[in-house]
Design a protein around this motif. Structure first.
Motif, PDB file in Angstrom:
ATOM      1  N   THR A   1      -2.402   5.714   1.910  1.00 18.11           N
ATOM      2  CA  THR A   1      -3.373   4.681   2.288  1.00 18.11           C
ATOM      3  C   THR A   1      -3.028   4.102   3.658  1.00 18.11           C
ATOM      4  O   THR A   1      -3.907   3.860   4.486  1.00 18.11           O
ATOM      5  CB  THR A   1      -3.382   3.576   1.209  1.00 18.11           C
ATOM      6  OG1 THR A   1      -3.438   4.209  -0.069  1.00 18.11           O
ATOM      7  CG2 THR A   1      -4.565   2.650   1.374  1.00 18.11           C
TER       8      THR A   1
ATOM      9  N   HIS B   1      -5.416   3.740   6.941  1.00 13.80           N
ATOM     10  CA  HIS B   1      -5.956   2.420   7.313  1.00 13.80           C
ATOM     11  C   HIS B   1      -5.235   1.678   8.423  1.00 13.80           C
ATOM     12  O   HIS B   1      -5.821   0.785   9.035  1.00 13.80           O
ATOM     13  CB  HIS B   1      -6.040   1.534   6.068  1.00 13.80           C
ATOM     14  CG  HIS B   1      -7.192   1.923   5.206  1.00 13.80           C
ATOM     15  ND1 HIS B   1      -8.469   1.448   5.420  1.00 13.80           N
ATOM     16  CD2 HIS B   1      -7.269   2.793   4.175  1.00 13.80           C
ATOM     17  CE1 HIS B   1      -9.285   2.000   4.531  1.00 13.80           C
ATOM     18  NE2 HIS B   1      -8.582   2.815   3.764  1.00 13.80           N
TER      19      HIS B   1
ATOM     20  N   MET C   1       0.834  -1.210   0.000  1.00 16.54           N
ATOM     21  CA  MET C   1       0.000   0.000   0.000  1.00 16.54           C
ATOM     22  C   MET C   1       0.868   1.259   0.000  1.00 16.54           C
ATOM     23  O   MET C   1       1.931   1.281   0.610  1.00 16.54           O
ATOM     24  CB  MET C   1      -0.888   0.016   1.240  1.00 16.54           C
ATOM     25  CG  MET C   1      -2.164  -0.774   1.085  1.00 16.54           C
ATOM     26  SD  MET C   1      -3.262  -0.464   2.465  1.00 16.54           S
ATOM     27  CE  MET C   1      -2.813  -1.810   3.536  1.00 16.54           C
TER      28      MET C   1
END
Ligand SMILES: Cc1ncc(COP(=O)(O)O)c(C=O)c1O
Length: 387
Positions: free
Chosen positions: A5, A9, A1
């Motif tokens: 991101t 997250h 990722m």
């Protein structure tokens, strides 16, 4: 990722928490166990799981998980301040008879409190090196740690991290780096040969001038055990509200840094053209001596830089600073607001001479409109020159 991101997250598990977006804040000292067997069971890995408040709660682990993912580390230990992160890391890897080689441009308390007091009192020999030169001649068989900060948070030199790390590694020393200026968002030291990254999360990770927090990211399990053991033995544990605030700050790190950089470049470029200014110390500027290395290694700049003024009296400087409306005077940086403090650069070095035309200022450029900030400074310069 990608890092944006990860910022959004990591460090949260809504599916384990009624679907709630952010992790809960666990206030805990005692943790109870249902059976004697559970109480006496040793975790597979020391310090794993929820054992006692001091070793961490799910709130601590959430912050550590997110920071670790951003740094690409083996694991991360959260502690109660940036300076705690520095002292704990040094104490974890040094003992009596060892030598630590430290860059001459490090944060003042790293030098005065950690190195010249705690380490020397523990029988560790500390020497300082010119951050712009190779370290070869300073390495000794006893050198166990090479400690750097780039850019230095007062003089803003950029160190060739990969070159220093390669030399240290060849000599069998670990490389520790204070990455508070860049955060993992703008520079990932482990990708450049650094072994242990330290960050005062008090600054940009917290981002709102309301939290004291430090993080230490390591690259091996052995390093993790040493750091975690040392933090625990020293009784150091960050409070759950501070971990929560650190994690909350992290979510907007990317957008805040983008704006800090945009504003800082505008103000720094304007300052370069002012007759009261002799030099601006900011690697994001094209003519800064560290610009090429910064461009090679960093993906951006934060909002902290230095300014050397032409010779002025202390009284004139006081008139300028006392009357500022938007820039407040205060230690620290990395919050959303602008700050300014005088800095005495000549006094903080032992290996490298620092000569400057006049006194220094350190500016943290916040998220205000930079035109308002420049107007505030312009009025300050008018008071300075009228004095
Ligand atoms: C570069 C740098 N490292 C570490 C620290 C220490 O952080 P803390 O104030 O959270 O102890 C500071 C604080 O100003 C800093 O500027």
């Amino acid at each position: 990722m990608k890092k944006d991101t990860l910022l959004v997250h990591r460090g949260r598990k809504p599916d384990e928490n009624f679907g709630i977006v952010n992790p809960p804040v666990y206030h805990a000292s005692t943790v109870t166990f249902p059976t004697l067997a559970a109480y006496e069971a040793k975790p597979k890995r020391p310090f794993d799981g929820v054992q006692y408040g001091r070793t961490g709660t799910p709130t601590t682990f959430a912050l550590e998980d997110a920071v670790n993912a951003l740094y690409g580390g083996h694991d991360t230990v959260a502690v109660s301040s940036g300076l705690a992160a520095i002292s704990i890391s040094m104490m974890a890897f040094l003992q009596a008879g060892d030598h630590a080689l430290v860059a001459d441009n490090v944060y003042g308390p790293t030098r005065q409190r950690t190195c010249d007091t705690l380490l020397k009192r523990s029988g560790v020999d500390v020497t300082y090196f010119d951050p712009l030169k190779p370290i070869t001649e300073h390495l000794k068989p006893e050198t166990k740690v090479v400690y750097i900060e780039s850019p230095g948070s007062l003089t803003f030199e950029i160190i060739d991290v990969a070159a220093v790390a390669a030399e240290a590694k060849a000599a069998g020393a670990l490389v520790l780096m204070d990455n508070t200026w860049a955060t993992p968002f703008l520079f990932r030291p482990l990708d450049h040969g650094v072994d242990i990254v330290i960050e005062a999360a008090t600054k940009y990770i917290g981002g709102h001038s309301d939290v004291m927090l430090g993080v230490i990211t390591v690259s091996t399990e052995e390093q993790f055990q040493r750091v975690k053991y040392t933090a625990n033995a020293m009784g150091n544990c960050p409070g759950p509200d501070d971990c929560y605030l650190g994690l909350r700050g992290l979510r907007t790190l990317s957008v805040r840094l983008e704006r800090h950089q945009k504003n800082a470049i505008k103000v720094a470029t304007w300052l370069q053209g002012r007759p009261e200014v002799s030099r601006v110390l900011y690697p994001a500027l094209k003519d800064d001596p560290g610009h090429a290395l910064w461009k090679r290694d960093f993906s951006g700049a934060s909002g902290l830089f230095g300014v050397i003024l032409n010779e002025v009296s202390k009284d004139a400087m006081a008139l300028m600073l006392d009357g500022l409306e938007l820039f407040a005077m205060g230690a620290s940086w990395g919050g959303y607001e602008s700050l300014i403090i005088p800095i005495e650069l000549a006094k903080i070095r032992t290996t490298t001479e620092w000569s400057a035309a006049g006194p220094g200022l350190r500016l943290h450029i916040g998220l205000e409109d930079p035109d308002d900030l420049m107007e505030d400074l312009e009025k300050g310069f008018a008071r300075l020159t009228a004095a």
